[in-house]
Design a protein around this motif. Structure first.
Motif, PDB file in Angstrom:
ATOM      1  N   MET A   1       0.824  -1.190   0.000  1.00 48.72           N
ATOM      2  CA  MET A   1       0.000   0.000   0.000  1.00 48.72           C
ATOM      3  C   MET A   1       0.870   1.256   0.000  1.00 48.72           C
ATOM      4  O   MET A   1       0.532   2.231  -0.650  1.00 48.72           O
ATOM      5  CB  MET A   1      -0.922   0.026   1.217  1.00 48.72           C
ATOM      6  N   THR A   3       4.004   1.570  -1.096  1.00 49.61           N
ATOM      7  CA  THR A   3       4.801   1.758  -2.317  1.00 49.61           C
ATOM      8  C   THR A   3       3.949   2.240  -3.480  1.00 49.61           C
ATOM      9  O   THR A   3       4.420   3.010  -4.319  1.00 49.61           O
ATOM     10  CB  THR A   3       5.512   0.455  -2.711  1.00 49.61           C
ATOM     11  N   THR A   4       2.692   1.802  -3.526  1.00 47.82           N
ATOM     12  CA  THR A   4       1.825   2.212  -4.641  1.00 47.82           C
ATOM     13  C   THR A   4       1.023   3.462  -4.318  1.00 47.82           C
ATOM     14  O   THR A   4       0.436   4.055  -5.227  1.00 47.82           O
ATOM     15  CB  THR A   4       0.846   1.076  -5.001  1.00 47.82           C
ATOM     16  N   GLY A   5       0.954   3.840  -3.043  1.00 44.84           N
ATOM     17  CA  GLY A   5       0.195   5.022  -2.666  1.00 44.84           C
ATOM     18  C   GLY A   5      -1.305   4.769  -2.555  1.00 44.84           C
ATOM     19  O   GLY A   5      -2.089   5.699  -2.462  1.00 44.84           O
ATOM     20  N   GLN A   6      -1.685   3.522  -2.586  1.00 39.59           N
ATOM     21  CA  GLN A   6      -3.100   3.182  -2.473  1.00 39.59           C
ATOM     22  C   GLN A   6      -3.534   3.209  -1.011  1.00 39.59           C
ATOM     23  O   GLN A   6      -2.837   2.688  -0.154  1.00 39.59           O
ATOM     24  CB  GLN A   6      -3.365   1.782  -3.044  1.00 39.59           C
ATOM     25  N   ILE A   9      -7.678  -1.283  -0.711  1.00 36.85           N
ATOM     26  CA  ILE A   9      -7.479  -2.424  -1.615  1.00 36.85           C
ATOM     27  C   ILE A   9      -8.763  -3.240  -1.636  1.00 36.85           C
ATOM     28  O   ILE A   9      -9.327  -3.556  -0.579  1.00 36.85           O
ATOM     29  CB  ILE A   9      -6.297  -3.306  -1.145  1.00 36.85           C
ATOM     30  N   ARG A  25      -6.125   1.345   4.797  1.00 34.85           N
ATOM     31  CA  ARG A  25      -4.889   1.544   5.555  1.00 34.85           C
ATOM     32  C   ARG A  25      -5.192   1.681   7.044  1.00 34.85           C
ATOM     33  O   ARG A  25      -4.476   1.164   7.897  1.00 34.85           O
ATOM     34  CB  ARG A  25      -4.174   2.782   5.039  1.00 34.85           C
TER      35      ARG A  25
END
Length: 77
Positions: A1, A3-6, A9, A25
């Protein structure tokens, strides 16, 4: 989460492809906070147990101390 900025999910059932849930998150951070709290509590417990055990180990029995004093008083001077 991270690393991708999401922030969210999707959880999808692999068999049907249907949406099953959503992981945010915030949910993961709450779980981590609970784990950290339980780790702190678990660390503190054995310390109390060790202190209690040490106190019992070195605690003087009143009957033994009276017998020791009596033997010391009648011993050679």
């Amino acid at each position: 989460m991270m690393t991708t900025g999401q922030g969210r999910i999707l959880v999808i059932d692999p068999a049907s492809g249907a949406l099953v849930g959503l992981v945010m998150r915030k949910d993961l951070l709450q779980i981590r906070a609970t784990v950290v709290h339980s780790e702190r509590e678990r660390r503190a417990f054995p310390c109390h147990r060790a202190i209690r055990r040490a106190r019992q180990r070195y605690e003087v029995d009143p009957a033994q101390s009276i017998a020791r004093d009596a033997a010391g008083a009648s011993g050679p001077a």
